[in-house]
Enzyme design. Sequence first.
Site, PDB file in Angstrom:
ATOM      1  N   GLN A  88      34.436  42.147  37.178  1.00  0.00           N
ATOM      2  CA  GLN A  88      35.488  41.124  37.159  1.00  0.00           C
ATOM      3  C   GLN A  88      35.838  40.804  35.709  1.00  0.00           C
ATOM      4  O   GLN A  88      36.788  40.068  35.448  1.00  0.00           O
ATOM      5  CB  GLN A  88      35.015  39.840  37.855  1.00  0.00           C
ATOM      6  CG  GLN A  88      34.648  40.053  39.306  1.00  0.00           C
ATOM      7  CD  GLN A  88      33.966  38.844  39.889  1.00  0.00           C
ATOM      8  OE1 GLN A  88      34.598  37.899  40.359  1.00  0.00           O
ATOM      9  NE2 GLN A  88      32.638  38.842  39.838  1.00  0.00           N
ATOM     10  N   ASP A  91      36.470  42.080  29.422  1.00  0.00           N
ATOM     11  CA  ASP A  91      35.984  42.622  28.148  1.00  0.00           C
ATOM     12  C   ASP A  91      35.687  44.112  28.345  1.00  0.00           C
ATOM     13  O   ASP A  91      35.673  44.600  29.472  1.00  0.00           O
ATOM     14  CB  ASP A  91      34.737  41.849  27.658  1.00  0.00           C
ATOM     15  CG  ASP A  91      33.526  41.986  28.592  1.00  0.00           C
ATOM     16  OD1 ASP A  91      32.945  40.952  28.971  1.00  0.00           O
ATOM     17  OD2 ASP A  91      33.163  43.122  28.939  1.00  0.00           O
ATOM     18  N   HIS A 106      39.950  42.639  37.512  1.00  0.00           N
ATOM     19  CA  HIS A 106      40.830  41.587  36.995  1.00  0.00           C
ATOM     20  C   HIS A 106      41.563  41.989  35.730  1.00  0.00           C
ATOM     21  O   HIS A 106      42.072  41.140  35.020  1.00  0.00           O
ATOM     22  CB  HIS A 106      40.021  40.296  36.755  1.00  0.00           C
ATOM     23  CG  HIS A 106      39.470  39.739  38.032  1.00  0.00           C
ATOM     24  ND1 HIS A 106      38.436  38.832  38.063  1.00  0.00           N
ATOM     25  CD2 HIS A 106      39.798  39.971  39.328  1.00  0.00           C
ATOM     26  CE1 HIS A 106      38.166  38.528  39.321  1.00  0.00           C
ATOM     27  NE2 HIS A 106      38.980  39.209  40.115  1.00  0.00           N
ATOM     28  N   SER A 174      29.314  34.110  39.857  1.00  0.00           N
ATOM     29  CA  SER A 174      29.057  32.971  40.762  1.00  0.00           C
ATOM     30  C   SER A 174      29.583  33.272  42.166  1.00  0.00           C
ATOM     31  O   SER A 174      29.449  32.460  43.078  1.00  0.00           O
ATOM     32  CB  SER A 174      29.753  31.721  40.204  1.00  0.00           C
ATOM     33  OG  SER A 174      31.167  31.949  40.196  1.00  0.00           O
TER      34      SER A 174
HETATM   35  N1  APR Z   1      22.831  36.483  32.619  1.00  0.00           N
HETATM   36  C1  APR Z   1      23.285  36.646  33.900  1.00  0.00           C
HETATM   37  N2  APR Z   1      24.060  35.740  34.541  1.00  0.00           N
HETATM   38  C2  APR Z   1      24.370  34.613  33.865  1.00  0.00           C
HETATM   39  C3  APR Z   1      23.940  34.357  32.537  1.00  0.00           C
HETATM   40  C4  APR Z   1      23.138  35.368  31.909  1.00  0.00           C
HETATM   41  N3  APR Z   1      22.674  35.227  30.658  1.00  0.00           N
HETATM   42  N4  APR Z   1      24.421  33.144  32.151  1.00  0.00           N
HETATM   43  C5  APR Z   1      25.135  32.661  33.208  1.00  0.00           C
HETATM   44  N5  APR Z   1      25.102  33.530  34.238  1.00  0.00           N
HETATM   45  C6  APR Z   1      25.732  33.409  35.566  1.00  0.00           C
HETATM   46  C7  APR Z   1      26.027  31.998  36.012  1.00  0.00           C
HETATM   47  O1  APR Z   1      24.870  31.413  36.583  1.00  0.00           O
HETATM   48  C8  APR Z   1      27.130  32.247  37.044  1.00  0.00           C
HETATM   49  O2  APR Z   1      26.587  32.521  38.334  1.00  0.00           O
HETATM   50  O3  APR Z   1      26.988  34.052  35.496  1.00  0.00           O
HETATM   51  C9  APR Z   1      27.824  33.512  36.516  1.00  0.00           C
HETATM   52  C10 APR Z   1      29.175  33.233  35.904  1.00  0.00           C
HETATM   53  O4  APR Z   1      30.036  32.743  36.913  1.00  0.00           O
HETATM   54  P1  APR Z   1      31.546  32.407  36.537  1.00  0.00           P
HETATM   55  O5  APR Z   1      31.609  31.607  35.284  1.00  0.00           O
HETATM   56  O6  APR Z   1      32.207  31.863  37.783  1.00  0.00           O
HETATM   57  O7  APR Z   1      32.183  33.832  36.188  1.00  0.00           O
HETATM   58  P2  APR Z   1      32.667  34.934  37.215  1.00  0.00           P
HETATM   59  O8  APR Z   1      31.881  34.880  38.484  1.00  0.00           O
HETATM   60  O9  APR Z   1      32.708  36.214  36.489  1.00  0.00           O
HETATM   61  O10 APR Z   1      34.187  34.458  37.533  1.00  0.00           O
HETATM   62  C11 APR Z   1      34.948  35.332  38.365  1.00  0.00           C
HETATM   63  O11 APR Z   1      36.891  33.968  37.915  1.00  0.00           O
HETATM   64  O12 APR Z   1      38.159  32.822  36.416  1.00  0.00           O
HETATM   65  C12 APR Z   1      38.066  33.980  37.112  1.00  0.00           C
HETATM   66  O13 APR Z   1      39.000  36.024  36.529  1.00  0.00           O
HETATM   67  C13 APR Z   1      37.978  35.153  36.183  1.00  0.00           C
HETATM   68  O14 APR Z   1      36.730  37.186  36.465  1.00  0.00           O
HETATM   69  C14 APR Z   1      36.629  35.764  36.508  1.00  0.00           C
HETATM   70  C15 APR Z   1      36.378  35.287  37.923  1.00  0.00           C
END
Ligand code: APR
Length: 235
Positions: A88, A91, A106, A174
Amino acid sequence: MGKPKLVALTGAGISVESGLSTFRDAGGYWDNYRVEDVATPEGLARNPEMVLNFYNGLRAKLADIKPNDGHKALVRLEQYFDVYVVTQNVDNLHEQAGSRNVVHLHGELTKVRSIANENLIYDIGYKPIKMGDKAEDGQQLRPHIVFFGEGVPEMERAIPLAEQADVFVVIGTSLNVYPAAGLLRYTRREIPKFIIDPKMVPYPTDENYTFIQKSAGEGGRILEQKLKELYKLGD
Ligand code: APR
């Protein structure tokens, strides 16, 4: 008989140890920017300059960051598995780490496209784009990023990969955003599945999941160990 197929669904969390923020953790991108301003077609139409500059800032960061052990674990597993990364993330850290099969659900920060034709895509590396920069159709260039409310055409490639997976791994997401999070539903029930995340995330408890409550770097090493035991792979 080829190698077993390992499919990894990754999110912003896998890039945290490289210095990038997540979206929904405290201090994440959505704490500092309004989604409707920088990640929707309406936001782009309302204030294109701000949207172009938001992504110019993120894109410039890519020049200074490097893949971490989480990205590298997926590359090391290519010696035992056909590894397909469905990310997703926008980068290019999976590519920088050496992953050969990467599907960007994405979009990609290093690419831009005509605002009028999503097939006119250009690789601009880490350079900024500004108002007045045009595609060959004479239309304004925009980030090649999927905004909320827009289609996710790469799911057409990701779904068959999930259906054919022999091992399914979820790292650093997440699982809040669809259709990406729905990919879990396309995997065969009986295959081994792993989730790597320092925080608890919702996943189907009636399936063969192992939850590795660690960061991507440490969790990646644990995953390798577990897969070596499971598949009786040499050291
Ligand atoms: N290692 C692994 N996971 C981690 C770490 C780490 N060091 N630090 C945080 N996390 C986890 C968090 O606990 C969370 O479950 O990474 C997850 C990040 O979740 P989000 O911030 O919701 O990011 P993501 O799931 O990629 O969002 C999906 O939402 O905004 C849109 O397009 C955007 O691609 C993105 C999509």
